[in-house]
Write a protein that holds these residues in place. Structure first.
Motif, PDB file in Angstrom:
ATOM      1  N   TYR A  85     -55.373 -62.648  77.562  1.00  0.00           N
ATOM      2  CA  TYR A  85     -54.646 -63.104  78.745  1.00  0.00           C
ATOM      3  C   TYR A  85     -53.147 -63.189  78.465  1.00  0.00           C
ATOM      4  O   TYR A  85     -52.322 -62.905  79.340  1.00  0.00           O
ATOM      5  CB  TYR A  85     -55.181 -64.462  79.196  1.00  0.00           C
ATOM      6  CG  TYR A  85     -56.620 -64.409  79.654  1.00  0.00           C
ATOM      7  CD1 TYR A  85     -56.966 -63.756  80.836  1.00  0.00           C
ATOM      8  CD2 TYR A  85     -57.639 -64.989  78.893  1.00  0.00           C
ATOM      9  CE1 TYR A  85     -58.291 -63.696  81.255  1.00  0.00           C
ATOM     10  CE2 TYR A  85     -58.968 -64.924  79.305  1.00  0.00           C
ATOM     11  CZ  TYR A  85     -59.288 -64.282  80.487  1.00  0.00           C
ATOM     12  OH  TYR A  85     -60.599 -64.218  80.890  1.00  0.00           O
ATOM     13  N   VAL A  86     -52.807 -63.577  77.244  1.00  0.00           N
ATOM     14  CA  VAL A  86     -51.392 -63.601  76.853  1.00  0.00           C
ATOM     15  C   VAL A  86     -50.836 -62.186  76.864  1.00  0.00           C
ATOM     16  O   VAL A  86     -49.734 -61.929  77.386  1.00  0.00           O
ATOM     17  CB  VAL A  86     -51.230 -64.233  75.455  1.00  0.00           C
ATOM     18  CG1 VAL A  86     -49.765 -64.170  75.019  1.00  0.00           C
ATOM     19  CG2 VAL A  86     -51.735 -65.667  75.452  1.00  0.00           C
ATOM     20  N   ILE A  87     -51.609 -61.247  76.296  1.00  0.00           N
ATOM     21  CA  ILE A  87     -51.186 -59.844  76.253  1.00  0.00           C
ATOM     22  C   ILE A  87     -51.065 -59.276  77.662  1.00  0.00           C
ATOM     23  O   ILE A  87     -50.153 -58.507  77.969  1.00  0.00           O
ATOM     24  CB  ILE A  87     -52.187 -59.021  75.415  1.00  0.00           C
ATOM     25  CG1 ILE A  87     -52.121 -59.456  73.948  1.00  0.00           C
ATOM     26  CG2 ILE A  87     -51.898 -57.527  75.543  1.00  0.00           C
ATOM     27  CD1 ILE A  87     -53.214 -58.865  73.087  1.00  0.00           C
ATOM     28  N   MET A  88     -51.955 -59.684  78.553  1.00  0.00           N
ATOM     29  CA  MET A  88     -51.959 -59.186  79.923  1.00  0.00           C
ATOM     30  C   MET A  88     -50.694 -59.591  80.674  1.00  0.00           C
ATOM     31  O   MET A  88     -50.105 -58.792  81.410  1.00  0.00           O
ATOM     32  CB  MET A  88     -53.194 -59.723  80.663  1.00  0.00           C
ATOM     33  CG  MET A  88     -53.357 -59.207  82.080  1.00  0.00           C
ATOM     34  SD  MET A  88     -54.709 -60.045  82.972  1.00  0.00           S
ATOM     35  CE  MET A  88     -56.079 -59.770  81.858  1.00  0.00           C
ATOM     36  N   PHE A  89     -50.251 -60.841  80.473  1.00  0.00           N
ATOM     37  CA  PHE A  89     -49.121 -61.351  81.253  1.00  0.00           C
ATOM     38  C   PHE A  89     -47.787 -61.302  80.496  1.00  0.00           C
ATOM     39  O   PHE A  89     -46.749 -61.603  81.083  1.00  0.00           O
ATOM     40  CB  PHE A  89     -49.399 -62.784  81.702  1.00  0.00           C
ATOM     41  CG  PHE A  89     -50.511 -62.888  82.718  1.00  0.00           C
ATOM     42  CD1 PHE A  89     -50.306 -62.463  84.022  1.00  0.00           C
ATOM     43  CD2 PHE A  89     -51.753 -63.392  82.370  1.00  0.00           C
ATOM     44  CE1 PHE A  89     -51.326 -62.543  84.965  1.00  0.00           C
ATOM     45  CE2 PHE A  89     -52.777 -63.475  83.301  1.00  0.00           C
ATOM     46  CZ  PHE A  89     -52.571 -63.048  84.603  1.00  0.00           C
TER      47      PHE A  89
ATOM     48  N   LEU B  82     -48.935 -52.316  74.171  1.00  0.00           N
ATOM     49  CA  LEU B  82     -50.045 -53.157  73.712  1.00  0.00           C
ATOM     50  C   LEU B  82     -50.957 -53.502  74.882  1.00  0.00           C
ATOM     51  O   LEU B  82     -52.192 -53.429  74.772  1.00  0.00           O
ATOM     52  CB  LEU B  82     -49.496 -54.435  73.073  1.00  0.00           C
ATOM     53  CG  LEU B  82     -50.495 -55.526  72.706  1.00  0.00           C
ATOM     54  CD1 LEU B  82     -51.515 -55.014  71.699  1.00  0.00           C
ATOM     55  CD2 LEU B  82     -49.762 -56.748  72.156  1.00  0.00           C
ATOM     56  N   SER B  83     -50.374 -53.854  76.007  1.00  0.00           N
ATOM     57  CA  SER B  83     -51.154 -54.229  77.182  1.00  0.00           C
ATOM     58  C   SER B  83     -51.948 -53.049  77.738  1.00  0.00           C
ATOM     59  O   SER B  83     -53.065 -53.226  78.240  1.00  0.00           O
ATOM     60  CB  SER B  83     -50.211 -54.781  78.257  1.00  0.00           C
ATOM     61  OG  SER B  83     -50.906 -55.174  79.411  1.00  0.00           O
ATOM     62  N   LEU B  84     -51.386 -51.842  77.641  1.00  0.00           N
ATOM     63  CA  LEU B  84     -52.039 -50.656  78.202  1.00  0.00           C
ATOM     64  C   LEU B  84     -52.975 -49.948  77.222  1.00  0.00           C
ATOM     65  O   LEU B  84     -53.645 -48.988  77.611  1.00  0.00           O
ATOM     66  CB  LEU B  84     -50.977 -49.647  78.672  1.00  0.00           C
ATOM     67  CG  LEU B  84     -50.143 -50.017  79.891  1.00  0.00           C
ATOM     68  CD1 LEU B  84     -49.134 -48.920  80.187  1.00  0.00           C
ATOM     69  CD2 LEU B  84     -51.033 -50.233  81.111  1.00  0.00           C
ATOM     70  N   SER B  85     -53.030 -50.402  75.990  1.00  0.00           N
ATOM     71  CA  SER B  85     -53.804 -49.683  74.972  1.00  0.00           C
ATOM     72  C   SER B  85     -55.281 -49.561  75.325  1.00  0.00           C
ATOM     73  O   SER B  85     -55.958 -48.624  74.892  1.00  0.00           O
ATOM     74  CB  SER B  85     -53.647 -50.377  73.613  1.00  0.00           C
ATOM     75  OG  SER B  85     -54.132 -51.707  73.661  1.00  0.00           O
TER      76      SER B  85
ATOM     77  N   ILE C  73     -57.719 -58.568  70.343  1.00  0.00           N
ATOM     78  CA  ILE C  73     -56.868 -58.129  71.449  1.00  0.00           C
ATOM     79  C   ILE C  73     -57.615 -58.101  72.775  1.00  0.00           C
ATOM     80  O   ILE C  73     -57.081 -58.521  73.807  1.00  0.00           O
ATOM     81  CB  ILE C  73     -56.292 -56.729  71.154  1.00  0.00           C
ATOM     82  CG1 ILE C  73     -55.325 -56.785  69.975  1.00  0.00           C
ATOM     83  CG2 ILE C  73     -55.578 -56.166  72.386  1.00  0.00           C
ATOM     84  CD1 ILE C  73     -54.832 -55.419  69.538  1.00  0.00           C
ATOM     85  N   TYR C  74     -58.844 -57.620  72.756  1.00  0.00           N
ATOM     86  CA  TYR C  74     -59.543 -57.334  74.004  1.00  0.00           C
ATOM     87  C   TYR C  74     -60.609 -58.358  74.397  1.00  0.00           C
ATOM     88  O   TYR C  74     -61.047 -58.363  75.551  1.00  0.00           O
ATOM     89  CB  TYR C  74     -60.203 -55.947  73.939  1.00  0.00           C
ATOM     90  CG  TYR C  74     -59.244 -54.844  73.589  1.00  0.00           C
ATOM     91  CD1 TYR C  74     -58.088 -54.634  74.338  1.00  0.00           C
ATOM     92  CD2 TYR C  74     -59.480 -53.997  72.510  1.00  0.00           C
ATOM     93  CE1 TYR C  74     -57.197 -53.624  74.015  1.00  0.00           C
ATOM     94  CE2 TYR C  74     -58.599 -52.976  72.186  1.00  0.00           C
ATOM     95  CZ  TYR C  74     -57.458 -52.798  72.939  1.00  0.00           C
ATOM     96  OH  TYR C  74     -56.583 -51.799  72.612  1.00  0.00           O
ATOM     97  N   MET C  75     -61.032 -59.223  73.467  1.00  0.00           N
ATOM     98  CA  MET C  75     -62.151 -60.115  73.778  1.00  0.00           C
ATOM     99  C   MET C  75     -61.836 -61.594  73.582  1.00  0.00           C
ATOM    100  O   MET C  75     -62.580 -62.450  74.057  1.00  0.00           O
ATOM    101  CB  MET C  75     -63.373 -59.726  72.928  1.00  0.00           C
ATOM    102  CG  MET C  75     -63.835 -58.300  73.163  1.00  0.00           C
ATOM    103  SD  MET C  75     -65.422 -57.939  72.388  1.00  0.00           S
ATOM    104  CE  MET C  75     -66.517 -58.961  73.375  1.00  0.00           C
TER     105      MET C  75
END
Length: 258
Positions: free
Chosen positions: A83-87, A121-124, A76-78
């Motif tokens: 980037y998909v999760i971010m946008f 998910l994006s804010l986790s 998720i983070y690395m």
């Protein structure tokens, strides 16, 4: 004279119906927004819990002393997936705004709740960066500020439409500055972005609340229940975004990092 009495009675009756309908409409807006907030909070908390472990076995990335990222956390983070999760939330917002007229109100509401989960998910990652006490404290500050600003937008007689145009222009500039700072990584620019972001979304909270109210009054006479239901969902989406963004910028300004 009797004709005037009948006219006054009719006007009062119509006003009473609109007032009652407006209260119901605003309750729907705030209720939908609140459910979305709960979904976001639960999703962020649950995902952050699954992303971190105290067991170093099989973990290749140490988050901090005694805590490691799980395989899910690394993904998720690395990985490029971040980037998909971010946008992804942005895609949901544009998609819902563009397609809501072709959806039923029930479908639109489900899409909004799905968006809230994706936003969670994006804010986790905030649970990995900031202390839990700091997150709760900033959330409560945001809630108090949001309630006050929304109440002002609902009760004020001042027309905020001009302010809304100015704020939207400021928002575009803010987004451009955030994109530029992805490459510059300037703490000073980030501080300025956060401070300006708080002011912009504080203003948008009042503006959006008034717009929800005026849109209802303008369309209530038509009695289109499906339109009103969709309008409540879009109003909830706008206020949700105002709250979330104000919270994030305040957290960046005043949050205590782990």
């Amino acid at each position: 004279m009797p004709q005037t009495d009948w006219a006054n009675t009719g006007a009062q009756a119509r006003g009473s119906v609109i007032d009652e309908g407006l209260r119901t409409h605003m309750n729907k807006v705030y209720g939908t927004m609140s459910v979305g907030m709960v979904i976001t909070a639960l999703a962020a908390w649950a995902i952050a819990g699954l992303a971190v472990t105290t067991d170093p076995a099989g973990a290749s990335v140490m988050l901090r002393e005694g805590q490691f990222l799980t395989g899910l956390g690394e993904t998720i983070y690395m990985s490029p997936l971040r980037y998909v999760i971010m946008f992804a939330p942005l895609a949901f917002v544009f998609g819902l705004s563009a397609m809501i007229n072709r959806m039923s109100s029930a479908t639109a509401q489900l899409v909004f709740y799905a968006f809230a989960a994706v936003m969670g998910l994006s804010l986790s990652s905030i649970f990995l960066v900031y202390t839990g006490a700091s997150i709760v404290q900033i959330f409560l500050i945001t809630a108090i500020a949001f309630a006050s600003l929304s109440l002002y937008g609902y009760t004020t007689k001042k027309d905020l439409s001009g302010m809304g145009t100015f704020l939207m222009m400021g928002l575009v500039g803010l987004i451009v500055a955030m994109i530029v700072n992805i490459f510059l990584q300037s703490p000073a620019i980030m501080f300025a972005i956060s401070a300006i972001g708080v002011l912009i979304f504080a203003g948008l909270t009042a503006y959006d609340t008034q717009k929800i109210k005026t849109d209802y009054i303008a369309h209530a006479a038509h009695g289109d229940s499906e339109w009103l239901a969709k309008s409540a969902i879009m109003g909830a989406l706008n206020l949700y975004l105002d709250f979330i963004n104000m919270f994030i910028f305040l957290l960046q300004l005043f949050g205590n990092r782990e």
